[in-house]
Design a protein around this motif. Structure first.
Motif, mmCIF file in Angstrom:
data_model
loop_
_atom_site.group_PDB
_atom_site.id
_atom_site.type_symbol
_atom_site.label_atom_id
_atom_site.label_comp_id
_atom_site.label_asym_id
_atom_site.label_seq_id
_atom_site.Cartn_x
_atom_site.Cartn_y
_atom_site.Cartn_z
ATOM 1 N N LEU A 88 0.810 -1.219 0.000
ATOM 2 C CA LEU A 88 0.000 0.000 0.000
ATOM 3 C C LEU A 88 0.842 1.267 0.000
ATOM 4 C CD1 LEU A 88 -2.605 -1.148 2.693
ATOM 5 C CD2 LEU A 88 -2.857 -1.215 0.204
ATOM 6 N N ALA A 89 2.063 1.170 0.493
ATOM 7 C CA ALA A 89 2.954 2.343 0.531
ATOM 8 C C ALA A 89 4.379 1.860 0.770
ATOM 9 C CB ALA A 89 2.528 3.315 1.630
ATOM 10 N N GLY A 90 5.337 2.616 0.252
ATOM 11 C CA GLY A 90 6.737 2.313 0.520
ATOM 12 C C GLY A 90 7.252 1.126 -0.260
ATOM 13 N N ASP A 91 8.343 0.553 0.263
ATOM 14 C CA ASP A 91 9.061 -0.504 -0.441
ATOM 15 C C ASP A 91 9.278 -1.687 0.482
ATOM 16 O OD1 ASP A 91 11.546 -1.963 -1.440
ATOM 17 O OD2 ASP A 91 11.170 -0.580 -3.094
ATOM 18 N N THR A 92 9.077 -2.900 -0.048
ATOM 19 C CA THR A 92 9.233 -4.123 0.749
ATOM 20 C C THR A 92 10.627 -4.236 1.347
ATOM 21 O OG1 THR A 92 7.639 -5.224 -0.695
ATOM 22 C CG2 THR A 92 8.983 -6.636 0.711
ATOM 23 N N SER A 93 11.632 -3.715 0.662
ATOM 24 C CA SER A 93 13.009 -3.816 1.160
ATOM 25 C C SER A 93 13.182 -3.125 2.503
ATOM 26 C CB SER A 93 13.986 -3.221 0.143
ATOM 27 O OG SER A 93 13.745 -1.823 -0.029
ATOM 28 N N ARG A 94 12.329 -2.142 2.811
ATOM 29 C CA ARG A 94 12.449 -1.433 4.085
ATOM 30 C C ARG A 94 12.023 -2.309 5.263
ATOM 31 N NH1 ARG A 94 13.345 4.001 2.977
ATOM 32 N NH2 ARG A 94 14.172 3.984 5.104
ATOM 33 N N ALA A 95 11.377 -3.443 4.966
ATOM 34 C CA ALA A 95 10.968 -4.381 6.014
ATOM 35 C C ALA A 95 11.812 -5.647 5.985
ATOM 36 C CB ALA A 95 9.487 -4.737 5.853
ATOM 37 N N ALA A 96 12.940 -5.612 5.283
ATOM 38 C CA ALA A 96 13.788 -6.798 5.194
ATOM 39 C C ALA A 96 14.226 -7.246 6.592
ATOM 40 C CB ALA A 96 15.011 -6.494 4.339
ATOM 41 N N GLY A 97 14.144 -8.550 6.833
ATOM 42 C CA GLY A 97 14.541 -9.088 8.127
ATOM 43 C C GLY A 97 13.411 -9.173 9.132
ATOM 44 N N SER A 126 8.762 -14.500 6.318
ATOM 45 C CA SER A 126 9.570 -13.286 6.401
ATOM 46 C C SER A 126 9.142 -12.352 5.281
ATOM 47 C CB SER A 126 11.061 -13.618 6.270
ATOM 48 O OG SER A 126 11.502 -14.378 7.382
ATOM 49 N N VAL A 127 9.053 -11.072 5.590
ATOM 50 C CA VAL A 127 8.630 -10.089 4.588
ATOM 51 C C VAL A 127 9.606 -10.125 3.412
ATOM 52 C CG1 VAL A 127 8.187 -7.658 4.118
ATOM 53 C CG2 VAL A 127 7.542 -8.646 6.324
ATOM 54 N N ASN A 156 -8.849 -12.589 10.086
ATOM 55 C CA ASN A 156 -7.471 -13.081 10.119
ATOM 56 C C ASN A 156 -6.535 -12.282 9.228
ATOM 57 O OD1 ASN A 156 -7.845 -15.839 11.679
ATOM 58 N ND2 ASN A 156 -9.512 -15.733 10.191
ATOM 59 N N SER A 157 -7.089 -11.460 8.350
ATOM 60 C CA SER A 157 -6.253 -10.623 7.495
ATOM 61 C C SER A 157 -5.644 -9.491 8.317
ATOM 62 C CB SER A 157 -7.079 -10.060 6.334
ATOM 63 O OG SER A 157 -7.600 -11.110 5.542
ATOM 64 N N PHE A 158 -4.474 -9.027 7.919
ATOM 65 C CA PHE A 158 -3.755 -8.047 8.738
ATOM 66 C C PHE A 158 -2.897 -7.156 7.859
ATOM 67 C CE2 PHE A 158 -1.284 -11.930 8.453
ATOM 68 C CZ PHE A 158 -0.003 -11.500 8.155
ATOM 69 N N TYR A 159 -2.364 -6.110 8.466
ATOM 70 C CA TYR A 159 -1.419 -5.241 7.775
ATOM 71 C C TYR A 159 -0.088 -5.257 8.511
ATOM 72 C CZ TYR A 159 -2.161 -1.754 11.451
ATOM 73 O OH TYR A 159 -2.220 -1.112 12.659
ATOM 74 N N LEU A 160 0.953 -4.877 7.805
ATOM 75 C CA LEU A 160 2.274 -4.646 8.391
ATOM 76 C C LEU A 160 2.716 -3.242 8.009
ATOM 77 C CD1 LEU A 160 4.198 -7.960 7.594
ATOM 78 C CD2 LEU A 160 3.378 -7.211 9.833
ATOM 79 N N ALA A 161 3.243 -2.502 8.986
ATOM 80 C CA ALA A 161 3.782 -1.171 8.733
ATOM 81 C C ALA A 161 5.164 -1.079 9.367
ATOM 82 C CB ALA A 161 2.861 -0.099 9.322
ATOM 83 N N GLY A 171 9.646 8.409 8.921
ATOM 84 C CA GLY A 171 8.192 8.261 8.898
ATOM 85 C C GLY A 171 7.807 6.865 8.468
ATOM 86 N N LEU A 172 6.673 6.734 7.787
ATOM 87 C CA LEU A 172 6.202 5.437 7.304
ATOM 88 C C LEU A 172 6.996 5.045 6.063
ATOM 89 C CD1 LEU A 172 4.027 3.160 7.533
ATOM 90 C CD2 LEU A 172 2.642 4.520 5.946
ATOM 91 N N THR A 173 7.719 3.933 6.136
ATOM 92 C CA THR A 173 8.561 3.512 5.015
ATOM 93 C C THR A 173 8.030 2.269 4.313
ATOM 94 O OG1 THR A 173 9.979 2.173 6.466
ATOM 95 C CG2 THR A 173 10.626 4.474 6.092
ATOM 96 N N PHE A 174 7.079 1.561 4.925
ATOM 97 C CA PHE A 174 6.507 0.375 4.301
ATOM 98 C C PHE A 174 5.140 0.112 4.910
ATOM 99 C CE2 PHE A 174 5.788 -4.294 4.617
ATOM 100 C CZ PHE A 174 5.636 -4.566 3.261
#
Length: 461
Positions: free
Chosen positions: A40-49, A69-70, A412-417, A423-426
């Protein structure tokens, strides 16, 4: 022993019948969970790990635990199990103890199949408002219902408070009336004129009162507060403020607004005192204890302020201003993690969170403040009970997860931020295939109630 066999067969059949409806709603591959990611916003790489473990259940018998893992969703793994016994302890329930003590003012209703006259002697909550209710009932037709708007100041000099006392360790009901009177004598708040209440009463055929409900009009007194037990005492706070912005007269409370101490738990010989007095303009927002310290958040001077206090002396060790907090900010909750906590505020004009972390022995610091408005705009809500929210902090990145979709916390659906100083990067939504299982519109599969997802940052990520 032979007699036991039919009993076991019957129990097995009952268990099978219990799960029949659920099983019919599930796909044949019931051990499989499919997650569909939408960034929805940002880049998946910002949540690496960042690793995620999501737990769900169906009627407390069918259990799923999914891990990924993201950035590597294709490696999703799910453990599925079936329990003949209901799985509750540690799976759906919160491990946070409830508050020990909180002041209250009668709002809502109480009713009885007989006369409330018989119940009032044993019901401290009803006693607090009974004189008013009985007077209104005297003008009702026997066997009927009657509603009036009354001015509380015409009936009471001081606000008729009571307290929920059953969280007090070792408390016995015989002490309820004496302890309630102790609290009422200590918290003498004059009733201001113009505090209007809508009272609805119902009477029996003989005219005796059998039902009463109370609803404040325009003005309410905010009394909800947090409490913690320290040794032989309970420390608690209360906002003690009116919803219309007017200030109650607190001059009759020794020490005014602050942290109050109820002592004498072991012997049940209770005494009350003000352990710490706040500045006149400061209003308690949240209060808790951990790491051998007390944490008090207040609204004052336009900020959300943190005081860290010694639990023995109740003296201030450290003060921090965390984020802006205006008069129009109606909401604040706190997520408490391992070595960090996150206050979350919301108003019509602003939505903010702050990351506060341990910085040394007994010391804490604010790492950053972020705006979570974009998250809300994408229907990824952060307000509400923090029981349904999960977070993880690696010293630089804050990961947040909450419910997503029109099923809310039942889905059961969820979000990850992910938040950093930038600020908000992913932000991504994860649709869970378990949400496709329902019978007559009822969700058969639901997430674990308390912290339904466990987030963790992999070392060195």
């Amino acid at each position: 022993m032979k007699a036991a066999v039919p009993v076991l067969v019957i129990l097995a059949l009952l268990s099978a019948l219990l799960l029949t409806g659920a099983s019919a709603a599930l796909a044949q591959d019931c051990d499989k969970v499919v997650l569909t990611e939408t960034v929805l916003a940002g880049d998946t790489s910002r949540a690496a790990g960042l690793s995620v473990t999501a737990s769900s259940h169906c009627r407390d018998h069918l259990l799923w635990e999914s891990r990924f893992s993201v950035g590597r969703l294709e490696e999703l793994e799910t453990d599925f199990s079936l329990s003949q016994e209901k799985v509750l302890d540690g799976y759906r329930t919160s491990d946070f103890a409830g508050d020990c003590l909180s002041l209250s003012f009668f709002e809502g209703g109480i009713s009885s199949s007989g006369s409330l006259e018989d119940a009032v002697a044993e019901n401290v909550m009803l006693q607090s408002i009974f004189a008013l209710a009985k007077d209104v009932a005297s003008r009702a037709e026997p066997g009927g219902e009657h509603t009036e708007t009354v001015d509380l100041a015409e009936y009471y000099e001081y606000v008729p408070l009571y307290a929920d006392l059953y969280g007090i360790p070792g408390f016995i009901p015989e002490k309820e009336l004496a302890l309630t009177r102790l609290l009422q004598d200590y918290f003498r708040i004059p009733v201001p004129e113009g505090w209007l209440l809508e009272i609805t009463v119902e009477t029996l055929s003989d005219g005796s009162l059998c039902s009463v409900s109370v609803n404040s009009l325009e003005r309410q007194l905010d009394l909800y507060g947090d409490s913690v037990q320290t040794g032989d005492s309970i420390l608690f706070v209360s906002p003690l403020r009116f919803s219309d912005g007017s200030e109650p007269d607190l001059s009759r409370i020794p020490g005014g607004r602050g942290i109050y101490r109820l002592s004498g738990l072991a012997a049940q010989e209770y005494t009350l005192s003000t352990a710490y007095s706040l500045p006149e303009q400061a209003v308690p927002v949240r209060f808790w204890a951990e790491e051998e310290a007390l944490f008090l958040l207040t609204q004052e001077e336009g900020v959300l302020r943190l005081r860290i206090l010694d639990p023995e002396t109740v003296t201030v060790r450290q003060t921090l201003d965390l984020l802006p907090w205006g008069e129009d900010d109606p909401f604040c909750s706190v997520y408490r993690g391992d070595g960090f906590f996150v206050p979350i505020t919301q108003s019509e004009s602003a939505r903010r969170l702050a990351v506060v972390e341990q910085s040394g022995a007994g010391a804490w610091q604010r790492n950053f403040v972020a705006d979570w408005s974009l998250q809300k705009e994408r229907d990824c809500y952060l307000s509400g009970s923090v029981n349904h929210v999960s977070m993880a902090w690696d010293g630089v990145r804050l990961a947040v997860s909450g419910s997503w979709g029109d099923r809310g916390s039942w889905g059961n659906s969820f979000y990850l931020a992910v938040y950093t100083r930038e600020g908000l990067t992913f932000l991504a939504a994860y649709e869970n295939s378990l949400d496709g299982n329902s019978v007559s519109g009822v969700n058969m599969c639901q997430p674990r109630y308390y912290r339904p997802r466990v987030l963790a940052w992999e070392a060195g990520a």
